[in-house]
Every structure is written in structure tokens, then in C-alpha cells.
Design a protein around this motif. Structure first.
Motif, PDB file in Angstrom:
ATOM      1  N   GLN A 123     -36.823 -28.937 -55.994  1.00  0.00           N
ATOM      2  CA  GLN A 123     -36.673 -28.973 -57.440  1.00  0.00           C
ATOM      3  C   GLN A 123     -37.392 -27.793 -58.086  1.00  0.00           C
ATOM      4  O   GLN A 123     -36.895 -27.188 -59.041  1.00  0.00           O
ATOM      5  CB  GLN A 123     -37.236 -30.296 -57.988  1.00  0.00           C
ATOM      6  CG  GLN A 123     -37.035 -30.492 -59.480  1.00  0.00           C
ATOM      7  CD  GLN A 123     -35.571 -30.563 -59.874  1.00  0.00           C
ATOM      8  OE1 GLN A 123     -34.738 -31.031 -59.107  1.00  0.00           O
ATOM      9  NE2 GLN A 123     -35.257 -30.100 -61.081  1.00  0.00           N
ATOM     10  N   GLU A 124     -38.536 -27.456 -57.539  1.00  0.00           N
ATOM     11  CA  GLU A 124     -39.284 -26.304 -58.062  1.00  0.00           C
ATOM     12  C   GLU A 124     -38.553 -24.999 -57.782  1.00  0.00           C
ATOM     13  O   GLU A 124     -38.489 -24.102 -58.635  1.00  0.00           O
ATOM     14  CB  GLU A 124     -40.676 -26.276 -57.422  1.00  0.00           C
ATOM     15  CG  GLU A 124     -41.524 -25.076 -57.832  1.00  0.00           C
ATOM     16  CD  GLU A 124     -42.830 -25.007 -57.066  1.00  0.00           C
ATOM     17  OE1 GLU A 124     -43.460 -23.929 -57.096  1.00  0.00           O
ATOM     18  OE2 GLU A 124     -43.220 -26.021 -56.446  1.00  0.00           O
ATOM     19  N   LEU A 125     -37.975 -24.892 -56.580  1.00  0.00           N
ATOM     20  CA  LEU A 125     -37.308 -23.652 -56.195  1.00  0.00           C
ATOM     21  C   LEU A 125     -36.056 -23.384 -57.019  1.00  0.00           C
ATOM     22  O   LEU A 125     -35.791 -22.244 -57.422  1.00  0.00           O
ATOM     23  CB  LEU A 125     -36.957 -23.688 -54.707  1.00  0.00           C
ATOM     24  CG  LEU A 125     -38.130 -23.593 -53.723  1.00  0.00           C
ATOM     25  CD1 LEU A 125     -37.646 -23.794 -52.290  1.00  0.00           C
ATOM     26  CD2 LEU A 125     -38.841 -22.255 -53.853  1.00  0.00           C
ATOM     27  N   VAL A 126     -35.261 -24.423 -57.285  1.00  0.00           N
ATOM     28  CA  VAL A 126     -34.004 -24.216 -58.004  1.00  0.00           C
ATOM     29  C   VAL A 126     -34.243 -23.874 -59.478  1.00  0.00           C
ATOM     30  O   VAL A 126     -33.330 -23.383 -60.152  1.00  0.00           O
ATOM     31  CB  VAL A 126     -33.095 -25.456 -57.909  1.00  0.00           C
ATOM     32  CG1 VAL A 126     -32.690 -25.707 -56.471  1.00  0.00           C
ATOM     33  CG2 VAL A 126     -33.757 -26.692 -58.506  1.00  0.00           C
ATOM     34  N   THR A 127     -35.438 -24.128 -59.981  1.00  0.00           N
ATOM     35  CA  THR A 127     -35.747 -23.787 -61.376  1.00  0.00           C
ATOM     36  C   THR A 127     -36.464 -22.459 -61.498  1.00  0.00           C
ATOM     37  O   THR A 127     -36.770 -22.031 -62.613  1.00  0.00           O
ATOM     38  CB  THR A 127     -36.615 -24.892 -62.010  1.00  0.00           C
ATOM     39  OG1 THR A 127     -37.811 -25.069 -61.232  1.00  0.00           O
ATOM     40  CG2 THR A 127     -35.850 -26.209 -62.072  1.00  0.00           C
ATOM     41  N   CYS A 128     -36.741 -21.817 -60.353  1.00  0.00           N
ATOM     42  CA  CYS A 128     -37.428 -20.528 -60.376  1.00  0.00           C
ATOM     43  C   CYS A 128     -36.420 -19.408 -60.606  1.00  0.00           C
ATOM     44  O   CYS A 128     -35.251 -19.510 -60.243  1.00  0.00           O
ATOM     45  CB  CYS A 128     -38.171 -20.284 -59.061  1.00  0.00           C
ATOM     46  SG  CYS A 128     -39.576 -21.378 -58.800  1.00  0.00           S
ATOM     47  N   ALA A 129     -36.922 -18.327 -61.218  1.00  0.00           N
ATOM     48  CA  ALA A 129     -36.061 -17.162 -61.431  1.00  0.00           C
ATOM     49  C   ALA A 129     -35.699 -16.517 -60.102  1.00  0.00           C
ATOM     50  O   ALA A 129     -34.597 -16.014 -59.911  1.00  0.00           O
ATOM     51  CB  ALA A 129     -36.764 -16.159 -62.341  1.00  0.00           C
ATOM     52  N   ARG A 130     -36.637 -16.540 -59.180  1.00  0.00           N
ATOM     53  CA  ARG A 130     -36.400 -15.970 -57.849  1.00  0.00           C
ATOM     54  C   ARG A 130     -36.659 -17.057 -56.809  1.00  0.00           C
ATOM     55  O   ARG A 130     -37.772 -17.544 -56.678  1.00  0.00           O
ATOM     56  CB  ARG A 130     -37.319 -14.775 -57.601  1.00  0.00           C
ATOM     57  CG  ARG A 130     -37.080 -14.115 -56.243  1.00  0.00           C
ATOM     58  CD  ARG A 130     -37.998 -12.912 -56.067  1.00  0.00           C
ATOM     59  NE  ARG A 130     -37.788 -12.286 -54.773  1.00  0.00           N
ATOM     60  CZ  ARG A 130     -38.477 -11.233 -54.329  1.00  0.00           C
ATOM     61  NH1 ARG A 130     -39.414 -10.703 -55.111  1.00  0.00           N
ATOM     62  NH2 ARG A 130     -38.234 -10.718 -53.146  1.00  0.00           N
ATOM     63  N   VAL A 131     -35.651 -17.437 -56.104  1.00  0.00           N
ATOM     64  CA  VAL A 131     -35.757 -18.529 -55.141  1.00  0.00           C
ATOM     65  C   VAL A 131     -36.292 -17.999 -53.815  1.00  0.00           C
ATOM     66  O   VAL A 131     -35.739 -17.074 -53.235  1.00  0.00           O
ATOM     67  CB  VAL A 131     -34.397 -19.217 -54.920  1.00  0.00           C
ATOM     68  CG1 VAL A 131     -34.532 -20.329 -53.898  1.00  0.00           C
ATOM     69  CG2 VAL A 131     -33.864 -19.755 -56.239  1.00  0.00           C
ATOM     70  N   ASP A 132     -37.384 -18.575 -53.370  1.00  0.00           N
ATOM     71  CA  ASP A 132     -37.990 -18.193 -52.095  1.00  0.00           C
ATOM     72  C   ASP A 132     -37.841 -19.362 -51.125  1.00  0.00           C
ATOM     73  O   ASP A 132     -38.743 -20.181 -50.966  1.00  0.00           O
ATOM     74  CB  ASP A 132     -39.470 -17.841 -52.304  1.00  0.00           C
ATOM     75  CG  ASP A 132     -40.133 -17.372 -51.010  1.00  0.00           C
ATOM     76  OD1 ASP A 132     -39.389 -17.085 -50.046  1.00  0.00           O
ATOM     77  OD2 ASP A 132     -41.375 -17.296 -50.960  1.00  0.00           O
ATOM     78  N   TRP A 133     -36.668 -19.437 -50.489  1.00  0.00           N
ATOM     79  CA  TRP A 133     -36.395 -20.561 -49.603  1.00  0.00           C
ATOM     80  C   TRP A 133     -37.270 -20.553 -48.363  1.00  0.00           C
ATOM     81  O   TRP A 133     -37.339 -21.552 -47.642  1.00  0.00           O
ATOM     82  CB  TRP A 133     -34.925 -20.556 -49.202  1.00  0.00           C
ATOM     83  CG  TRP A 133     -33.999 -20.861 -50.334  1.00  0.00           C
ATOM     84  CD1 TRP A 133     -33.141 -20.005 -50.943  1.00  0.00           C
ATOM     85  CD2 TRP A 133     -33.847 -22.123 -51.010  1.00  0.00           C
ATOM     86  NE1 TRP A 133     -32.469 -20.635 -51.961  1.00  0.00           N
ATOM     87  CE2 TRP A 133     -32.880 -21.942 -52.016  1.00  0.00           C
ATOM     88  CE3 TRP A 133     -34.445 -23.374 -50.862  1.00  0.00           C
ATOM     89  CZ2 TRP A 133     -32.487 -22.962 -52.870  1.00  0.00           C
ATOM     90  CZ3 TRP A 133     -34.055 -24.400 -51.712  1.00  0.00           C
ATOM     91  CH2 TRP A 133     -33.084 -24.194 -52.701  1.00  0.00           C
ATOM     92  N   ALA A 134     -37.954 -19.451 -48.085  1.00  0.00           N
ATOM     93  CA  ALA A 134     -38.837 -19.400 -46.919  1.00  0.00           C
ATOM     94  C   ALA A 134     -39.963 -20.421 -47.018  1.00  0.00           C
ATOM     95  O   ALA A 134     -40.516 -20.845 -46.002  1.00  0.00           O
ATOM     96  CB  ALA A 134     -39.429 -17.997 -46.770  1.00  0.00           C
ATOM     97  N   ARG A 135     -40.260 -20.843 -48.228  1.00  0.00           N
ATOM     98  CA  ARG A 135     -41.333 -21.826 -48.404  1.00  0.00           C
ATOM     99  C   ARG A 135     -40.990 -23.164 -47.749  1.00  0.00           C
ATOM    100  O   ARG A 135     -41.878 -23.925 -47.378  1.00  0.00           O
ATOM    101  CB  ARG A 135     -41.620 -22.024 -49.897  1.00  0.00           C
ATOM    102  CG  ARG A 135     -42.221 -20.801 -50.576  1.00  0.00           C
ATOM    103  CD  ARG A 135     -42.379 -21.023 -52.070  1.00  0.00           C
ATOM    104  NE  ARG A 135     -43.231 -22.173 -52.357  1.00  0.00           N
ATOM    105  CZ  ARG A 135     -43.383 -22.691 -53.570  1.00  0.00           C
ATOM    106  NH1 ARG A 135     -42.723 -22.164 -54.600  1.00  0.00           N
ATOM    107  NH2 ARG A 135     -44.170 -23.732 -53.758  1.00  0.00           N
TER     108      ARG A 135
END
Length: 243
Positions: free
Chosen positions: A42-54
Motif C-alpha cells: 500500500q505504501e509502495l503504490v502511493t509513492c511517486a517512485r516505486v521501489d519494489w526491491a523493498r
């Protein structure tokens, strides 16, 4: 309205479906990880830059708990160690089951083998360790694991095929007492993604794969050259047909 036929079908279906069971500690860990993953997504999809590595960052097991339970399995020969290790591994669930009534439990899923010459492995005997993170339950001020550990050791040491050289040691361990060889520095996110990209499990970001603009430009230029070459070939073919 449910008929006897419906009930019979339902019973037959249930009989074919496997029932997955897990202990309380495993269920708690699964629920905790599902909740953490959902919150992170949920945090990643609301970020301007998605860092899926997390999402692929390893769980910091050895940096999470203040107290651990160490189970050390020891034998002299390779053959004895293989048999003794396998038997002890099959009984680890009993230890988790015994202590989960007293503390919050999270076992590390794999056994860990110390490198040659490491602290606690100077005698050259074959050994590996199991680590279990433990912490007090809410509202509990004092707890003792002596009795469940005693029962576990009695169960394992009573194995009919056990030899005198096969040892089992169980002891508590504070976080600052963990051996240095388990406190390996976790890989940086870029190195983690790079290794996963090399393994084909995740696509490397532009910073690792190279400049997207240059690679995209190179691909467009190559496509343009292929189109021009195809057009020239078609023109030559048409001229030869007219001739």
C-alpha cells in the motif's frame, strides 16, 4: 434447501481437499508477514517512485530479538552427524510446541553451520545450530523455559540409535552474545536486486540495468535500420520483377 445428495457431495468434496494445519506460532508469523507485506504494498503504490526491491529485503531475524534459544547438535563422524542431525531436526517442532505456551516464538527455518575455526567450533567436531527468537508475552514479567527445554532434551536424548558421541545442547542467548559468524551484513538493496536480476527472479531497475534512454535510443535506431533495409530489399525485388 440442502438435500441428502448435496450433503453427500459436500462430504465427498471435503474428503478430497487437503487440510493444512499449523501451530500457533507459525500462524502468528504468517499473519504478521501478510500484514506487513500488505502495508508495504500500500505504501509502495502511493509513492511517486516505486521501489519494489523493498519487498525482497530479507527478514532481519538476528537484529529483531533481544533473546534467543540456541540448539546445538554435535557428533564426531559424518555418518553419525547425518543421522543425529536428521533425527534432531524432526523433533524441533516439539521444542517450539513446548515453549510457545510460555513465550512468543519465531524459529529460524534452517540450521546454520559455523565455518571452520569459528568461535565455538575450534574442536573440529561436526555441529550445527538452530536459532529460535523468543520474547515475553504481553503482561508477563518473568518466564522460565527450563521445564519445556528439559522435556525436549529428554525426548531427543532417549533415541534408541543415539551414540555417546552424539550431543545436544540447548541454552539461552542474549542478542549481544550471538556468534559473529551469524551476524553477516545484509546486502544493500541494489546488490540484492542485482543478484535477483541475475537469477531471473526480478527485473533490475534502470540504475542497475543501464541507462534506459540510451538503450531505448539504440533499439529505435536498430529498428529504423531494419525497416530501411527491408524497404530497399523490396524495391530491388520490384525492379527485378519489372525487368
Amino acid at each position: 434447501m440442502c438435500t441428502r445428495h448435496c450433503h453427500a457431495q459436500h462430504t465427498a468434496t471435503c474428503a478430497r481437499m487437503p487440510v493444512l494445519r499449523c501451530c500457533c506460532s507459525t500462524l502468528s508469523i504468517m499473519q504478521e508477514e501478510f500484514a506487513a507485506s500488505a502495508a508495504l504494498c500500500q505504501e509502495l503504490v502511493t509513492c511517486a517512485r516505486v521501489d519494489w526491491a523493498r519487498l525482497f529485503e530479507p527478514y532481519p531475524f538476528f537484529n529483531t530479538y533481544k533473546n534467543y534459544l540456541l540448539v546445538e547438535v554435535i557428533a564426531d563422524s559424518s555418518e553419525d552427524f547425518r543421522a543425529w542431525s536428521g533425527y534432531t531436526h524432526s523433533k524441533m517442532r516439539l521444542l517450539v510446541k513446548e515453549i510457545q505456551d510460555h513465550v512468543v516464538v519465531r524459529p529460524w527455518p534452517d540450521e546454520l553451520t559455523p565455518p571452520d575455526g569459528a568461535e565455538g567450533n575450534e574442536d573440529g567436531r561436526r555441529r550445527h545450530f538452530y536459532f529460535i527468537g523468543v520474547k515475553k508475552k504481553a503482561g508477563v514479567k518473568q518466564v522460565s523455559l527450563q521445564e519445556p527445554v528439559k522435556l525436549f532434551k529428554q525426548e531427543v536424548l532417549s533415541w534408541q540409535h543415539r551414540k555417546e558421541s552424539m550431543e545436544l545442547r540447548v541454552r539461552p542467548c542474549k542478542a549481544h552474545e550471538l556468534p559473529q559468524w551469524v551476524l553477516k551484513p545484509e546486502p544493500a538493496p541494489d546488490k540484492l536486486v542485482a543478484s535477483q536480476a541475475a537469477a531471473g527472479t526480478v527485473k533490475a531497475p534502470a540504475a542497475l540495468a543501464g541507462d534506459d534512454s540510451s538503450s531505448a535510443g539504440g533499439e529505435q535506431q536498430q529498428q529504423q535500420q531494419e525497416l530501411e533495409g527491408a524497404a530497399a530489399a523490396n524495391g530491388a525485388k520490384a525492379e527485378s520483377m519489372e525487368a
